[in-house]
Design a protein around this motif. Sequence first.
Motif, PDB file in Angstrom:
ATOM      1  N   GLN A  26      13.219 -33.514 -43.315  1.00 12.31           N
ATOM      2  CA  GLN A  26      14.378 -33.606 -44.189  1.00 12.31           C
ATOM      3  C   GLN A  26      13.961 -33.732 -45.651  1.00 12.31           C
ATOM      4  OE1 GLN A  26      17.491 -33.320 -42.960  1.00 12.31           O
ATOM      5  NE2 GLN A  26      16.610 -33.100 -40.940  1.00 12.31           N
ATOM      6  N   SER A  27      12.692 -33.521 -45.931  1.00  7.38           N
ATOM      7  CA  SER A  27      12.154 -33.683 -47.283  1.00  7.38           C
ATOM      8  C   SER A  27      11.869 -32.325 -47.913  1.00  7.38           C
ATOM      9  CB  SER A  27      10.859 -34.498 -47.239  1.00  7.38           C
ATOM     10  OG  SER A  27      10.290 -34.592 -48.523  1.00  7.38           O
ATOM     11  N   ASP A  28      12.147 -32.225 -49.208  1.00  8.15           N
ATOM     12  CA  ASP A  28      11.810 -31.025 -49.967  1.00  8.15           C
ATOM     13  C   ASP A  28      10.472 -31.163 -50.672  1.00  8.15           C
ATOM     14  OD1 ASP A  28      14.190 -29.754 -49.295  1.00  8.15           O
ATOM     15  OD2 ASP A  28      15.262 -30.642 -50.986  1.00  8.15           O
ATOM     16  N   ASP A  98      14.027 -29.555 -60.396  1.00 10.12           N
ATOM     17  CA  ASP A  98      14.520 -29.739 -59.034  1.00 10.12           C
ATOM     18  C   ASP A  98      15.107 -31.139 -58.905  1.00 10.12           C
ATOM     19  OD1 ASP A  98      13.648 -27.236 -58.379  1.00 10.12           O
ATOM     20  OD2 ASP A  98      11.956 -27.880 -57.171  1.00 10.12           O
ATOM     21  N   PHE A 100      16.602 -34.244 -55.869  1.00 12.37           N
ATOM     22  CA  PHE A 100      16.736 -34.676 -54.482  1.00 12.37           C
ATOM     23  C   PHE A 100      18.204 -34.610 -54.089  1.00 12.37           C
ATOM     24  CE2 PHE A 100      12.779 -36.833 -55.644  1.00 12.37           C
ATOM     25  CZ  PHE A 100      11.988 -36.516 -54.553  1.00 12.37           C
ATOM     26  N   ARG A 101      18.460 -34.166 -52.872  1.00 16.76           N
ATOM     27  CA  ARG A 101      19.844 -34.152 -52.392  1.00 16.76           C
ATOM     28  C   ARG A 101      20.447 -35.549 -52.437  1.00 16.76           C
ATOM     29  NH1 ARG A 101      18.728 -30.964 -46.954  1.00 16.76           N
ATOM     30  NH2 ARG A 101      16.927 -32.325 -47.138  1.00 16.76           N
ATOM     31  N   SER A 102      19.628 -36.564 -52.180  1.00 15.72           N
ATOM     32  CA  SER A 102      20.155 -37.933 -52.200  1.00 15.72           C
ATOM     33  C   SER A 102      20.645 -38.335 -53.584  1.00 15.72           C
ATOM     34  CB  SER A 102      19.095 -38.917 -51.700  1.00 15.72           C
ATOM     35  OG  SER A 102      17.936 -38.856 -52.499  1.00 15.72           O
ATOM     36  N   ASP A 103      20.152 -37.670 -54.646  1.00 16.82           N
ATOM     37  CA  ASP A 103      20.647 -37.954 -55.996  1.00 16.82           C
ATOM     38  C   ASP A 103      22.088 -37.490 -56.184  1.00 16.82           C
ATOM     39  OD1 ASP A 103      18.245 -39.097 -56.726  1.00 16.82           O
ATOM     40  OD2 ASP A 103      17.486 -37.281 -57.709  1.00 16.82           O
ATOM     41  N   LEU A 104      22.576 -36.634 -55.306  1.00 16.40           N
ATOM     42  CA  LEU A 104      23.950 -36.144 -55.399  1.00 16.40           C
ATOM     43  C   LEU A 104      24.964 -37.138 -54.841  1.00 16.40           C
ATOM     44  CD1 LEU A 104      23.400 -32.439 -54.293  1.00 16.40           C
ATOM     45  CD2 LEU A 104      23.625 -33.329 -56.623  1.00 16.40           C
ATOM     46  N   VAL A 121      30.729 -36.918 -53.497  1.00 16.73           N
ATOM     47  CA  VAL A 121      29.742 -36.564 -52.477  1.00 16.73           C
ATOM     48  C   VAL A 121      29.393 -37.802 -51.675  1.00 16.73           C
ATOM     49  CG1 VAL A 121      27.442 -35.670 -52.020  1.00 16.73           C
ATOM     50  CG2 VAL A 121      28.801 -34.686 -53.888  1.00 16.73           C
ATOM     51  N   TRP A 124      26.285 -34.547 -46.449  1.00 17.47           N
ATOM     52  CA  TRP A 124      26.270 -33.097 -46.335  1.00 17.47           C
ATOM     53  C   TRP A 124      25.838 -32.717 -44.949  1.00 17.47           C
ATOM     54  CZ3 TRP A 124      23.171 -35.911 -49.588  1.00 17.47           C
ATOM     55  CH2 TRP A 124      21.859 -36.093 -49.162  1.00 17.47           C
ATOM     56  N   GLU A 126      23.913 -29.363 -42.821  1.00 17.67           N
ATOM     57  CA  GLU A 126      23.145 -28.130 -42.978  1.00 17.67           C
ATOM     58  C   GLU A 126      23.306 -27.288 -41.737  1.00 17.67           C
ATOM     59  OE1 GLU A 126      19.194 -28.364 -44.487  1.00 17.67           O
ATOM     60  OE2 GLU A 126      19.624 -30.281 -45.452  1.00 17.67           O
TER      61      GLU A 126
END
Length: 128
Positions: A26-28, A98, A100-104, A121, A124, A126
């Motif tokens: 789950q990490s970018d 870039d 992190f999705r968690s920042d959203l 938000v 999410w 996927e």
Amino acid sequence: MNPERVVIAEIVRPWGRRGAVIVKCQSDVPGRLEHLQNAQAQFPDGSSIPIEITEARPHKSDWILKFLGTDSIHDADAFRQADLWVPLRERGTLPEGDLFRSDLMGCQVIDTRTGNCAGTVQGWQEYG
């Protein structure tokens, strides 16, 4: 979702007979699972335990991980559907530009046609 934790992988099921597990990353952050040594496993009931990763390797679109002291299918099955997480301060770094999705999380979603807030938000999903 706990703002002090970052989920970096989801444990899917045991793999093989020697206690390894298949996980979905789950990490970018490039190399995140490959170089991960310590994390926490959070089980569906909400409990967490520290784990030490002794092996990590890619397998198709997923990863195979081996934990210290997990040496059988039965041991590995206890981790089914658990999340691997690290403290927020250990989530890694991304290239410039870039995010992190968690920042959203907690950000407002604005309808650009009307300028109205459509919501906040909270998570999410996927889909491949």
